[in-house]
Design a protein around this motif. Structure first.
Motif, PDB file in Angstrom:
ATOM      1  N   ILE A 161      34.431  28.138  39.457  1.00 55.62           N
ATOM      2  CA  ILE A 161      35.592  28.219  40.334  1.00 55.62           C
ATOM      3  C   ILE A 161      35.147  28.767  41.683  1.00 55.62           C
ATOM      4  CG2 ILE A 161      37.865  29.254  40.673  1.00 55.62           C
ATOM      5  CD1 ILE A 161      37.888  29.647  37.573  1.00 55.62           C
ATOM      6  N   LYS A 162      35.523  28.058  42.731  1.00 57.71           N
ATOM      7  CA  LYS A 162      35.182  28.534  44.058  1.00 57.71           C
ATOM      8  C   LYS A 162      36.388  29.279  44.631  1.00 57.71           C
ATOM      9  CE  LYS A 162      32.940  26.658  48.182  1.00 57.71           C
ATOM     10  NZ  LYS A 162      32.660  27.986  48.670  1.00 57.71           N
ATOM     11  N   GLY A 163      36.314  30.609  44.610  1.00 58.24           N
ATOM     12  CA  GLY A 163      37.466  31.418  45.011  1.00 58.24           C
ATOM     13  C   GLY A 163      37.621  31.492  46.511  1.00 58.24           C
ATOM     14  N   VAL A 164      38.851  31.796  46.942  1.00 58.94           N
ATOM     15  CA  VAL A 164      39.111  31.965  48.369  1.00 58.94           C
ATOM     16  C   VAL A 164      38.750  33.391  48.770  1.00 58.94           C
ATOM     17  CG1 VAL A 164      40.948  30.278  48.471  1.00 58.94           C
ATOM     18  CG2 VAL A 164      41.479  32.632  47.832  1.00 58.94           C
ATOM     19  N   SER A 165      38.873  33.704  50.041  1.00 60.37           N
ATOM     20  CA  SER A 165      38.767  35.088  50.466  1.00 60.37           C
ATOM     21  C   SER A 165      40.132  35.718  50.213  1.00 60.37           C
ATOM     22  CB  SER A 165      38.423  35.158  51.946  1.00 60.37           C
ATOM     23  OG  SER A 165      38.621  36.478  52.398  1.00 60.37           O
ATOM     24  N   TRP A 166      40.207  36.490  49.139  1.00 61.65           N
ATOM     25  CA  TRP A 166      41.508  36.971  48.671  1.00 61.65           C
ATOM     26  C   TRP A 166      42.226  37.831  49.693  1.00 61.65           C
ATOM     27  CZ3 TRP A 166      42.760  34.737  44.114  1.00 61.65           C
ATOM     28  CH2 TRP A 166      41.697  34.179  43.381  1.00 61.65           C
ATOM     29  N   ILE A 167      41.453  38.604  50.478  1.00 62.88           N
ATOM     30  CA  ILE A 167      42.118  39.515  51.411  1.00 62.88           C
ATOM     31  C   ILE A 167      42.526  38.844  52.714  1.00 62.88           C
ATOM     32  CG2 ILE A 167      41.132  41.674  50.545  1.00 62.88           C
ATOM     33  CD1 ILE A 167      39.208  41.418  53.028  1.00 62.88           C
ATOM     34  N   THR A 168      41.991  37.667  52.997  1.00 62.03           N
ATOM     35  CA  THR A 168      42.407  37.029  54.252  1.00 62.03           C
ATOM     36  C   THR A 168      43.285  35.807  54.003  1.00 62.03           C
ATOM     37  OG1 THR A 168      40.343  35.784  54.316  1.00 62.03           O
ATOM     38  CG2 THR A 168      40.410  37.808  55.586  1.00 62.03           C
ATOM     39  N   THR A 169      43.655  35.567  52.747  1.00 62.56           N
ATOM     40  CA  THR A 169      44.584  34.488  52.440  1.00 62.56           C
ATOM     41  C   THR A 169      45.982  35.089  52.275  1.00 62.56           C
ATOM     42  OG1 THR A 169      42.823  33.339  51.274  1.00 62.56           O
ATOM     43  CG2 THR A 169      45.079  32.588  50.855  1.00 62.56           C
ATOM     44  N   PRO A 170      46.944  34.633  53.091  1.00 67.18           N
ATOM     45  CA  PRO A 170      48.266  35.276  53.074  1.00 67.18           C
ATOM     46  C   PRO A 170      48.913  35.346  51.683  1.00 67.18           C
ATOM     47  CG  PRO A 170      48.097  33.786  54.925  1.00 67.18           C
ATOM     48  CD  PRO A 170      46.844  33.598  54.111  1.00 67.18           C
ATOM     49  N   SER A 171      48.686  34.311  50.865  1.00 68.94           N
ATOM     50  CA  SER A 171      49.408  34.302  49.591  1.00 68.94           C
ATOM     51  C   SER A 171      48.789  35.239  48.557  1.00 68.94           C
ATOM     52  CB  SER A 171      49.464  32.881  49.033  1.00 68.94           C
ATOM     53  OG  SER A 171      48.152  32.387  48.878  1.00 68.94           O
ATOM     54  N   THR A 172      47.553  35.702  48.783  1.00 71.13           N
ATOM     55  CA  THR A 172      46.932  36.567  47.773  1.00 71.13           C
ATOM     56  C   THR A 172      46.659  37.990  48.259  1.00 71.13           C
ATOM     57  OG1 THR A 172      44.760  35.760  48.461  1.00 71.13           O
ATOM     58  CG2 THR A 172      45.761  34.687  46.548  1.00 71.13           C
ATOM     59  N   ALA A 173      46.754  38.206  49.589  1.00 68.58           N
ATOM     60  CA  ALA A 173      46.333  39.494  50.147  1.00 68.58           C
ATOM     61  C   ALA A 173      47.115  40.661  49.534  1.00 68.58           C
ATOM     62  CB  ALA A 173      46.500  39.481  51.657  1.00 68.58           C
ATOM     63  N   LEU A 174      48.444  40.495  49.425  1.00 73.15           N
ATOM     64  CA  LEU A 174      49.249  41.600  48.902  1.00 73.15           C
ATOM     65  C   LEU A 174      48.896  41.887  47.443  1.00 73.15           C
ATOM     66  CD1 LEU A 174      51.494  43.632  49.514  1.00 73.15           C
ATOM     67  CD2 LEU A 174      53.130  41.964  48.651  1.00 73.15           C
ATOM     68  N   THR A 175      48.575  40.817  46.709  1.00 77.33           N
ATOM     69  CA  THR A 175      48.225  40.999  45.300  1.00 77.33           C
ATOM     70  C   THR A 175      47.024  41.926  45.134  1.00 77.33           C
ATOM     71  OG1 THR A 175      48.995  38.747  44.981  1.00 77.33           O
ATOM     72  CG2 THR A 175      47.827  39.760  43.144  1.00 77.33           C
ATOM     73  N   THR A 176      46.054  41.835  46.033  1.00 78.98           N
ATOM     74  CA  THR A 176      44.902  42.732  45.910  1.00 78.98           C
ATOM     75  C   THR A 176      45.340  44.194  46.072  1.00 78.98           C
ATOM     76  OG1 THR A 176      44.316  42.696  48.261  1.00 78.98           O
ATOM     77  CG2 THR A 176      43.359  40.976  46.880  1.00 78.98           C
ATOM     78  N   LEU A 177      46.306  44.445  46.948  1.00 80.41           N
ATOM     79  CA  LEU A 177      46.809  45.814  47.122  1.00 80.41           C
ATOM     80  C   LEU A 177      47.602  46.266  45.902  1.00 80.41           C
ATOM     81  CD1 LEU A 177      48.012  45.933  50.838  1.00 80.41           C
ATOM     82  CD2 LEU A 177      45.805  46.548  49.883  1.00 80.41           C
ATOM     83  N   ILE A 178      48.347  45.325  45.314  1.00 80.76           N
ATOM     84  CA  ILE A 178      49.126  45.659  44.120  1.00 80.76           C
ATOM     85  C   ILE A 178      48.182  46.017  42.972  1.00 80.76           C
ATOM     86  CG2 ILE A 178      50.665  44.697  42.364  1.00 80.76           C
ATOM     87  CD1 ILE A 178      52.057  43.146  44.629  1.00 80.76           C
ATOM     88  N   ILE A 179      47.101  45.239  42.840  1.00 77.83           N
ATOM     89  CA  ILE A 179      46.118  45.538  41.790  1.00 77.83           C
ATOM     90  C   ILE A 179      45.520  46.923  42.016  1.00 77.83           C
ATOM     91  CG2 ILE A 179      43.867  44.880  40.830  1.00 77.83           C
ATOM     92  CD1 ILE A 179      44.631  41.954  41.473  1.00 77.83           C
ATOM     93  N   LEU A 180      45.230  47.230  43.264  1.00 79.95           N
ATOM     94  CA  LEU A 180      44.675  48.549  43.583  1.00 79.95           C
ATOM     95  C   LEU A 180      45.638  49.664  43.164  1.00 79.95           C
ATOM     96  CD1 LEU A 180      42.598  50.408  44.888  1.00 79.95           C
ATOM     97  CD2 LEU A 180      43.529  49.864  47.114  1.00 79.95           C
ATOM     98  N   ALA A 181      46.932  49.442  43.399  1.00 82.14           N
ATOM     99  CA  ALA A 181      47.925  50.463  43.038  1.00 82.14           C
ATOM    100  C   ALA A 181      48.038  50.598  41.518  1.00 82.14           C
ATOM    101  CB  ALA A 181      49.277  50.121  43.652  1.00 82.14           C
ATOM    102  N   ILE A 182      48.052  49.468  40.828  1.00 82.31           N
ATOM    103  CA  ILE A 182      48.197  49.517  39.366  1.00 82.31           C
ATOM    104  C   ILE A 182      46.973  50.190  38.734  1.00 82.31           C
ATOM    105  CG2 ILE A 182      48.418  48.109  37.276  1.00 82.31           C
ATOM    106  CD1 ILE A 182      49.835  46.009  38.999  1.00 82.31           C
ATOM    107  N   TRP A 183      45.832  49.907  39.305  1.00 84.21           N
ATOM    108  CA  TRP A 183      44.553  50.462  38.840  1.00 84.21           C
ATOM    109  C   TRP A 183      44.622  51.992  38.756  1.00 84.21           C
ATOM    110  CZ3 TRP A 183      40.071  52.183  42.126  1.00 84.21           C
ATOM    111  CH2 TRP A 183      38.852  52.187  41.431  1.00 84.21           C
ATOM    112  N   GLN A 184      45.482  52.584  39.593  1.00 82.14           N
ATOM    113  CA  GLN A 184      45.564  54.045  39.638  1.00 82.14           C
ATOM    114  C   GLN A 184      46.665  54.587  38.742  1.00 82.14           C
ATOM    115  OE1 GLN A 184      45.721  55.404  43.792  1.00 82.14           O
ATOM    116  NE2 GLN A 184      45.116  53.342  44.326  1.00 82.14           N
ATOM    117  N   PHE A 185      46.712  54.117  37.492  1.00 82.47           N
ATOM    118  CA  PHE A 185      47.783  54.589  36.625  1.00 82.47           C
ATOM    119  C   PHE A 185      47.484  55.949  35.979  1.00 82.47           C
ATOM    120  CE2 PHE A 185      45.305  51.762  33.745  1.00 82.47           C
ATOM    121  CZ  PHE A 185      44.965  52.693  32.780  1.00 82.47           C
ATOM    122  N   GLY A 186      46.292  56.489  36.259  1.00 84.24           N
ATOM    123  CA  GLY A 186      45.836  57.699  35.567  1.00 84.24           C
ATOM    124  C   GLY A 186      46.740  58.918  35.657  1.00 84.24           C
ATOM    125  N   SER A 187      47.306  59.188  36.838  1.00 86.96           N
ATOM    126  CA  SER A 187      48.138  60.388  36.971  1.00 86.96           C
ATOM    127  C   SER A 187      49.357  60.304  36.068  1.00 86.96           C
ATOM    128  CB  SER A 187      48.628  60.554  38.412  1.00 86.96           C
ATOM    129  OG  SER A 187      47.552  60.748  39.254  1.00 86.96           O
TER     130      SER A 187
END
Lengths: 294, 279
Positions: free
Chosen positions: A144-170
């Motif tokens: 699979i040839k992936g896009v640049s996730w952070i510079t593609t409008p439809s996926t950029a926010l998803t990377t931030l959401i993943i980052l937030a979910i990743w921090q479920f530890g507290s």
């Protein structure tokens, strides 16, 4: 004598509170009132404020960037908070029992929370989800040839959401602490009555945890609405591509401190207070229906 | 018996695999920081081959002649000031809320709890204006001074909860001995509150170290930059060319957090749960 003592305590109490009270008036109440006033003006720090009436507020609703930012922020909050709390709860239940190694596991799952808000991790994220980043490297194995996730409008926010979910530890740590307070007899009794693990979770654990879920929902929503660092670093301070990562805080920063439209930024801040207030208000109102107090 | 053992092993394997995949990005960043530029991003391996230290040397040199020694010193200085200010103002207020009986106590306490829900943005612009007029912009004062005035209700709540748990008999015994509140506070409650002082200090440390927003707002001179600001500037100025150095410095910026975590795990858990369980 007694009256004398009460008056005395009145004074003593306020002496101990003095630094906080000074801060409350000087650094919280006065700035709040001042920003409410400024929100009805045009102000750029250098020239005196000009009265604008409701101008800023009216302008907000005609500002496509503001509306976009509002939508982005709602999506960010409404997707990341439920996932974050669901993972926190799931992992907490799995790591509840004190068996061998469990303390280390808890520490590992907590680590992303420790680091997650930092600039360093935001930089890492930018690299992982970049065009030739880690994600695309792995996808490449599957052809699979992936896009640049952070510079593609439809996926950029998803990377931030993943980052937030990743921090479920507290939240996980909070759930773990309250899981420990559920008496073991409840589970034993349920076992004897023939209830399986899943049934036990939904009939004992979850109802008894609802006050903690409630607490976590309120606190996580309030902090998610104010998320700033990841969107700033990942988008290079612009909220791009095409405002796809323009979280509310970032837009306030851009308006207030790079374009120096401080009246406008203040109006945005008060809108945010109103939005957060409405959200928490709704959650408090709904609490009667789903929060279970023993 | 055998089935139970298998189940147990499966449990551990699943937990470890999931855990590893969660921290994998961090380990990967660690590995990349020790990697040669050409190998850096072409591999998912966690072992650098060859091991290279030049990223650290290059990164530490910093920007415009200012090295990371300066940035780390600045960060530590701000953190220490905030820790001191936080403990000072919060332990005093915590004592008043937990131990002094006075009529206005409930009123102030409600207000304090309310301020914890406020987004920082509603205070932001006027605070900036005031600090600007005071000539404090581009100094550490706007970052440190507010903590001396108990600006974060979380810490006051933490001390209040902790001090409520100190046995009342101690106060009564000491009062008969003629101690008044100031002596009670200094001789009994401060020494007994050491665990809360540690917890508060850790959180003040973590939050200030990780803070980026306020630091960016108030600091513009590179000599005053903190580690977080230096990292941001690193990306802007170097572009794509020196990810190795950027990663190396990013790793260094996370080390103080990690050390605090390893050394004070127990207190950290206390702090996270303080707001919820006892409240």
């Amino acid at each position: 004598m007694r009256k004398h003592l009460t008056n005395h305590n009145e004074l003593i109490g306020h002496i101990f509170l003095l630094p906080w009270i000074l801060g409350l008036f000087g650094l919280t109440l006065f700035p709040m009132i001042a920003s409410l006033y400024l929100s009805f003006t045009h102000y750029d720090l250098l020239t005196p404020a000009r009265w604008a009436g409701l101008g800023n507020y009216i302008q907000l609703f005609g500002d496509p960037k503001f509306l976009k930012s509002l939508g982005v922020t709602f999506r960010f909050v409404l997707i990341s908070v439920p996932f974050q709390l669901a993972f926190a709860l799931l992992v907490a239940v799995v790591l509840k029992r004190n068996r061998r190694g469990v303390r280390i596991y808890r520490a590992i799952y907590y680590l992303p929370s420790l680091f997650g808000g930092s600039v360093a991790v935001a930089i890492l994220w930018r690299r992982i989800f970049g065009k030739d980043g880690l994600v695309n490297l792995v996808l490449g194995w599957f052809g699979i040839k992936g896009v640049s996730w952070i510079t593609t409008p439809s996926t950029a926010l998803t990377t931030l959401i993943i980052l937030a979910i990743w921090q479920f530890g507290s939240s996980m740590v909070i759930f773990l602490a309250s899981l420990k307070q559920i008496p073991q007899d409840y589970y034993e009794a349920a076992s004897i009555d023939g209830a399986g693990k899943v049934r036990q979770f939904f009939s004992i654990t979850l109802p008894l945890l609802t006050p903690m879920v409630f607490f976590n929902v309120v606190m996580t929503i309030i902090s998610s609405f104010q998320s700033f660092t990841p969107s700033y670093i990942v988008s290079g301070g612009t909220g791009g591509p095409l405002d796809a990562t323009l979280l509310y805080s970032l837009y306030i920063y851009i308006k207030g401190f790079t374009q120096f439209q401080m009246g406008y930024a203040s109006a945005m801040a008060w809108m945010l207070l109103f939005i957060i207030g409405a959200f928490t208000g709704l959650i408090f109102l709904s609490a009667k229906r789903w929060v279970f107090y023993e | 018996m055998k089935k139970r053992m298998w189940k147990n092993a499966l449990f551990h394997i699943l937990i470890i695999l999931t855990g590893l995949s969660m921290v994998y990005p961090l380990l990967w960043m660690l590995r990349s920081s020790f990697s040669d530029r050409t190998k850096m991003f072409s591999s998912v391996s966690l072992w650098p081959d060859p091991i290279v230290l030049s990223n650290y040397a290059e990164g530490w040199r910093g920007l415009s002649g200012i090295t990371f020694s300066t940035f780390f010193l600045n960060s530590f200085l701000i953190v220490l000031l905030v820790m001191a200010g936080t403990v000072f103002s919060s332990i005093l207020a915590g004592y008043a809320f937990a131990r002094v009986k006075f009529r206005m106590r409930g009123f102030w306490f409600t207000i304090m709890m309310g301020t914890m829900m406020l987004p920082l943005h509603v205070k932001l612009v006027p605070q900036y204006i005031v600090f600007y007029k005071l000539g404090w912009v581009n100094t550490f004062l706007p970052l440190a001074v507010p903590s001396f005035f108990g600006i974060n209700g979380f810490f006051i709540f933490l001390f209040t909860q902790f001090m409520r748990g100190i046995p009342q008999e101690l106060d009564e015994a000491a009062t008969i001995d003629g101690c008044h509140h100031f002596q009670l506070f200094a001789r009994i409650h401060v020494p007994l509150s050491v665990p809360a002082i540690i917890t508060a200090s850790i959180f003040a440390f973590l939050w200030t170290w990780n803070d980026f927003f306020t630091q960016m707002l108030y600091l513009s001179d590179i000599k005053k930059f903190t580690v977080a600001l230096a990292l941001r500037m690193f990306i802007d100025s170097q572009g794509q060319s020196s990810w190795g150095a950027l990663f190396a410095m990013s790793i260094l910026s996370l080390i103080p957090l990690f050390v605090m975590f390893i050394a004070f795990q127990k207190y950290l858990v206390e702090g996270i749960t303080a707001g919820s369980i006892k409240g």
